[in-house]
Write an enzyme that holds these catalytic residues in place. Structure first.
Site, PDB file in Angstrom:
ATOM      1  CG  ASP A  54     110.666  56.385   3.912  1.00 30.19           C
ATOM      2  OD1 ASP A  54     109.442  56.615   3.829  1.00 30.19           O
ATOM      3  OD2 ASP A  54     111.195  55.898   4.927  1.00 30.19           O
ATOM      4  CG  ASN A  78     100.569  51.778  -4.868  1.00 29.77           C
ATOM      5  OD1 ASN A  78      99.521  51.142  -4.725  1.00 29.77           O
ATOM      6  ND2 ASN A  78     101.768  51.200  -4.781  1.00 29.77           N
ATOM      7  CE1 TYR A 143      96.453  49.770   4.812  1.00 25.72           C
ATOM      8  CE2 TYR A 143      94.443  48.455   4.991  1.00 25.72           C
ATOM      9  CZ  TYR A 143      95.424  49.055   4.220  1.00 25.72           C
ATOM     10  OH  TYR A 143      95.372  48.964   2.850  1.00 25.72           O
ATOM     11  N   GLY A 144      92.827  50.803   8.832  1.00 25.63           N
ATOM     12  CA  GLY A 144      91.545  51.275   8.325  1.00 25.63           C
ATOM     13  C   GLY A 144      91.344  52.753   8.592  1.00 25.63           C
ATOM     14  CB  ALA A 145      92.063  54.839  11.572  1.00 30.41           C
ATOM     15  CE  LYS A 147      95.637  52.387   2.380  1.00 32.67           C
ATOM     16  NZ  LYS A 147      96.477  52.985   1.323  1.00 32.67           N
ATOM     17  CB  ILE A 176      94.357  43.116  -4.535  1.00 32.98           C
ATOM     18  CG1 ILE A 176      93.339  44.256  -4.604  1.00 32.98           C
ATOM     19  CG2 ILE A 176      95.102  42.976  -5.871  1.00 32.98           C
ATOM     20  CD1 ILE A 176      92.281  44.115  -5.665  1.00 32.98           C
TER      21      ILE A 176
END
Length: 239
Positions: A54, A78, A143-145, A147, A176
């Site tokens: 983890d 990843n 999530y966007g923040a 990345k 994807i």
């Protein structure tokens, strides 16, 4: 000479495709993840070494070092995903803080911790590649923040690793197909919209991302660092 390559979160989806690509080209591949089942399947199929880890936990990363070679030529960060899909739906402030931090931990902190953990083993001439997301440019809450933060942090990382002859870049996918990202929550209408948003008229595939990662770790990309490589079929364009 085969390179030593560490791929985090590689049991399924994009990470799995990246691992298979490198293994098929004769590299020594170590793949990590939190679920033993998919890791064992990949190890049996592709001949990679699989280790349960983890990457949000410093203690787990310290333990991982004992399983790694003294030299790492490539690190692919990843591990991650949109943890909002696993949230319980509570909207009070404490729950909001917990869920926001979960995405930061999964996608940004995990990459930073992993890179720091193996820093002394990263070899000159090597490469670090993070898997970002189109969400960094188009939104998607925490999530966007996370990345977007990953891409910003990578700029600093590239500056620190550059004098050692190590590149650091982000591959930023759009939609994807054939991954577990949406946890079976992607409606047909949403999928059709995502595909229609591309210039190529098709969803991306894990292999598309694997090829981009392979390029950034190849001799052809030795003067590319501190960059975000968008692989989204034109759904988000830059100039």
């Amino acid at each position: 000479m085969p390179r030593n390559i560490l791929i985090t979160g590689g049991g399924t989806g994009i990470g799995r495709a990246v691992a298979r690509h490198f293994a098929e080209h004769g590299e020594h591949v170590i793949v990590t993840g939190r679920r033993p089942g998919p890791l064992k399947e990949l190890a049996d199929e592709a001949g990679v070494r699989a280790v349960v880890c983890d990457h949000t936990e410093p203690e787990a990363l310290t333990g991982l070092l004992a399983e790694l070679p003294d030299r790492l030529d490539v690190l692919v960060n990843n591990a991650g995903g949109n943890t909002d899909f696993d949230a319980d739906g509570k909207s009070d402030l404490a729950s909001y803080a917990r869920d926001f931090r979960a995405n930061l931990d999964a996608n940004l902190v995990s990459a930073a911790l992993t890179t720091q953990c193996v820093d002394e083993r990263l070899a000159s001439g090597g490469a670090v590649v993070h898997i970002g997301s189109i969400a960094a440019d188009q939104g998607a809450g925490s999530y966007g923040a996370s990345k977007a933060g990953l891409a910003a942090w990578n700029v600093d990382l590239a500056g620190r690793l550059g004098p050692r002859g190590i590149t650091a870049n982000v591959v930023s996918p759009g939609y994807i197909a054939d991954t577990e990202f949406f946890r079976d929550h992607l409606a047909d209408e949403r999928r059709e919209w995502l595909i229609a948003s591309t210039a190529t008229g098709r969803p991306g595939s894990p292999a598309d991302i694997a090829e981009a990662v392979a390029f950034l770790t190849s001799p052809a990309a030795r003067h590319i660092t501190g960059q975000v490589l968008n692989v989204n079929g034109g759904a988000h364009t830059t100039r």
